[in-house]
Design a protein around this motif. Structure first.
Motif, short mmCIF file in Angstrom:
data_model
loop_
_atom_site.label_atom_id
_atom_site.label_comp_id
_atom_site.label_asym_id
_atom_site.label_seq_id
_atom_site.Cartn_x
_atom_site.Cartn_y
_atom_site.Cartn_z
N PRO A 1 0.80 -1.16 -0.04
CA PRO A 1 -0.08 -0.09 -0.05
C PRO A 1 0.96 1.44 0.08
CG PRO A 1 -0.21 -1.31 2.01
CD PRO A 1 0.59 -2.22 1.11
N ALA A 2 0.11 2.42 -0.34
CA ALA A 2 0.92 3.76 -0.39
C ALA A 2 1.61 4.07 0.89
CB ALA A 2 0.05 4.70 -1.13
N SER A 3 1.26 3.52 1.87
CA SER A 3 1.63 4.17 3.16
C SER A 3 2.65 3.13 3.78
CB SER A 3 0.55 3.79 4.27
OG SER A 3 0.00 2.80 4.48
N GLY A 4 2.77 1.79 3.00
CA GLY A 4 3.97 0.85 3.28
C GLY A 4 3.57 0.14 4.58
N TYR A 5 2.36 0.15 4.81
CA TYR A 5 1.65 -0.43 6.19
C TYR A 5 1.18 -1.74 5.74
CZ TYR A 5 -0.67 -0.23 10.72
OH TYR A 5 -1.09 -0.37 11.91
N ARG A 6 1.73 -2.66 6.18
CA ARG A 6 1.49 -4.22 5.87
C ARG A 6 0.60 -4.88 7.00
NH1 ARG A 6 6.59 -7.34 4.35
NH2 ARG A 6 5.41 -8.86 4.34
N ARG A 7 -0.53 -5.50 6.58
CA ARG A 7 -1.35 -6.09 7.64
C ARG A 7 -1.84 -7.45 7.20
NH1 ARG A 7 -3.68 -1.84 10.56
NH2 ARG A 7 -5.13 -3.32 11.09
N ALA A 8 -2.27 -8.30 7.92
CA ALA A 8 -2.84 -9.29 7.57
C ALA A 8 -4.20 -9.27 7.06
CB ALA A 8 -2.84 -10.37 8.89
N ALA A 9 -4.63 -10.05 6.16
CA ALA A 9 -5.87 -9.71 5.57
C ALA A 9 -7.01 -10.56 6.23
CB ALA A 9 -6.01 -10.21 3.90
N ARG A 10 -7.64 -9.87 7.44
CA ARG A 10 -8.67 -10.33 7.89
C ARG A 10 -9.86 -9.46 8.37
NH1 ARG A 10 -3.75 -11.20 10.79
NH2 ARG A 10 -2.83 -13.35 10.90
N CYS A 11 -11.12 -9.94 7.99
CA CYS A 11 -12.16 -8.91 8.25
C CYS A 11 -13.28 -9.80 8.98
CB CYS A 11 -12.84 -8.32 6.96
SG CYS A 11 -11.73 -7.27 6.34
N ARG A 12 -13.86 -9.28 9.88
CA ARG A 12 -14.55 -9.99 10.80
C ARG A 12 -15.93 -10.47 9.88
NH1 ARG A 12 -16.68 -6.33 15.47
NH2 ARG A 12 -14.61 -6.31 15.94
N ARG A 13 -16.50 -9.71 9.27
CA ARG A 13 -17.67 -10.10 8.14
C ARG A 13 -17.09 -10.73 6.97
NH1 ARG A 13 -20.32 -11.39 4.69
NH2 ARG A 13 -22.22 -10.57 3.90
N THR A 14 -16.14 -10.49 6.57
CA THR A 14 -15.66 -11.13 5.20
C THR A 14 -14.91 -12.38 5.46
OG1 THR A 14 -13.85 -9.92 4.98
CG2 THR A 14 -15.76 -8.90 4.13
N THR A 15 -15.14 -13.36 4.48
CA THR A 15 -14.06 -14.37 4.31
C THR A 15 -12.86 -13.93 3.57
OG1 THR A 15 -15.88 -15.90 4.10
CG2 THR A 15 -13.87 -16.55 3.35
N LEU A 16 -13.04 -13.00 2.90
CA LEU A 16 -11.79 -12.27 2.13
C LEU A 16 -12.14 -10.85 1.90
CD1 LEU A 16 -9.20 -12.75 0.48
CD2 LEU A 16 -10.32 -13.52 -1.31
N PHE A 163 -4.66 8.42 9.52
CA PHE A 163 -5.76 9.21 10.05
C PHE A 163 -5.99 8.91 11.68
CE2 PHE A 163 -6.36 9.03 5.63
CZ PHE A 163 -6.60 10.39 5.11
N HIS A 164 -5.06 8.06 12.12
CA HIS A 164 -4.98 7.91 13.71
C HIS A 164 -6.54 7.36 14.07
CE1 HIS A 164 -1.30 9.92 13.22
NE2 HIS A 164 -2.02 11.02 12.79
N GLU A 165 -7.14 6.42 13.32
CA GLU A 165 -8.19 5.88 14.02
C GLU A 165 -7.80 4.78 14.90
OE1 GLU A 165 -11.17 4.21 11.29
OE2 GLU A 165 -11.58 6.31 10.51
N THR A 166 -8.27 4.56 16.02
CA THR A 166 -8.13 3.69 17.18
C THR A 166 -9.29 2.72 17.30
OG1 THR A 166 -9.54 5.03 18.80
CG2 THR A 166 -7.14 5.78 18.30
N ASP A 167 -8.92 1.55 17.90
CA ASP A 167 -9.85 0.59 18.21
C ASP A 167 -11.22 1.03 18.82
OD1 ASP A 167 -7.92 -1.35 17.46
OD2 ASP A 167 -7.26 -1.82 19.28
N VAL A 168 -11.14 2.07 19.48
CA VAL A 168 -12.40 2.80 20.11
C VAL A 168 -13.35 3.32 18.97
CG1 VAL A 168 -13.06 4.56 21.77
CG2 VAL A 168 -11.09 3.15 22.40
N THR A 169 -12.51 4.18 18.22
CA THR A 169 -13.33 4.84 16.97
C THR A 169 -13.97 3.61 15.87
OG1 THR A 169 -11.45 5.09 15.75
CG2 THR A 169 -12.35 6.85 17.27
#
Length: 207
Positions: A1-16, A163-169
């Motif tokens: 991604p543009a931010s260079g921020y690598r994450r595991a592809a997991r989503c609560r609602r989605t399978t993918l 944009f500094h979103e947190t687990d709370v938001t």
């Protein structure tokens, strides 16, 4: 991604949750079809394996969501959708969601509905948890619903990182979406630094 921020592809609602990367215009339609074909699993390409109808209510249906991020204006979005929709019309047992920029949401919904492509659902890339108020630049769930949007991406890595979103938001937005009847695609995952520090399980549990 543009931010260079690598994450595991997991989503609560989605399978993918798949993010289509838009390269040259001439390759986009073919690339999108390739992604969808490859993510529906090999069994779905076999006539003997996938039932024609969803007879088993417990069967888990893959969801493939294309996050367009800050790409495509309204006209480009509509043109792409009209080319893309026929390519996935016959792919069975997979839910398809497209998430263009905010300005293109109403036009995309109208274009898909007018041409009978109701199986492709439309998602927003973000929302505000409050129904209204003095929140300059934000968009509410009610505004999205009035435009025909039925899904929303919440907690994307770029929203958390840039944009500094947190687990709370993220939790607030998710609850607001569920209460409003909009399906949230909740993104979770660790950063590269957290993964290398063996913190994956801790981060995912917290999120």
């Amino acid at each position: 991604p543009a931010s260079g921020y690598r994450r595991a592809a997991r989503c609560r609602r989605t399978t993918l949750l798949t993010e289509l990367i838009h390269a040259e215009e001439s390759r986009e339609t073919a690339a999108a079809h390739k992604v969808l074909s490859s993510t529906t699993c090999n069994e779905l390409s076999s006539p003997q394996a996938a039932p024609a109808h969803r007879e088993d209510e417990d069967m888990r249906i893959p969801l493939v969501a294309a996050n367009w991020k800050m790409h495509k204006n309204v006209q480009e979005t509509v043109a792409y959708a009209r080319n893309f929709a026929p390519l996935v019309a016959t792919i069975p047992n997979v839910d398809i969601v497209v998430a263009p920029p905010f300005l293109a949401l109403p036009a995309l919904v109208d274009a898909l509905e007018s041409e009978g492509h109701s199986r492709i659902k439309v998602a927003a890339q973000n929302i505000h948890a409050e129904p209204n108020g003095a929140f300059t630049g934000e968009v509410s769930l009610g505004m999205l619903q009035a435009s025909g949007v039925t899904f929303v991406i919440v907690g994307h890595s770029e929203r958390r990182q840039l944009f500094h979103e947190t687990d709370v938001t993220v939790n607030e937005k998710t609850r607001a979406a569920v209460e409003a009847g909009v399906t949230p695609i909740v993104c979770v995952g660790e950063t590269l630094e957290e993964r290398e520090s063996d913190m994956t399980s801790e981060v995912l549990y917290r999120q």
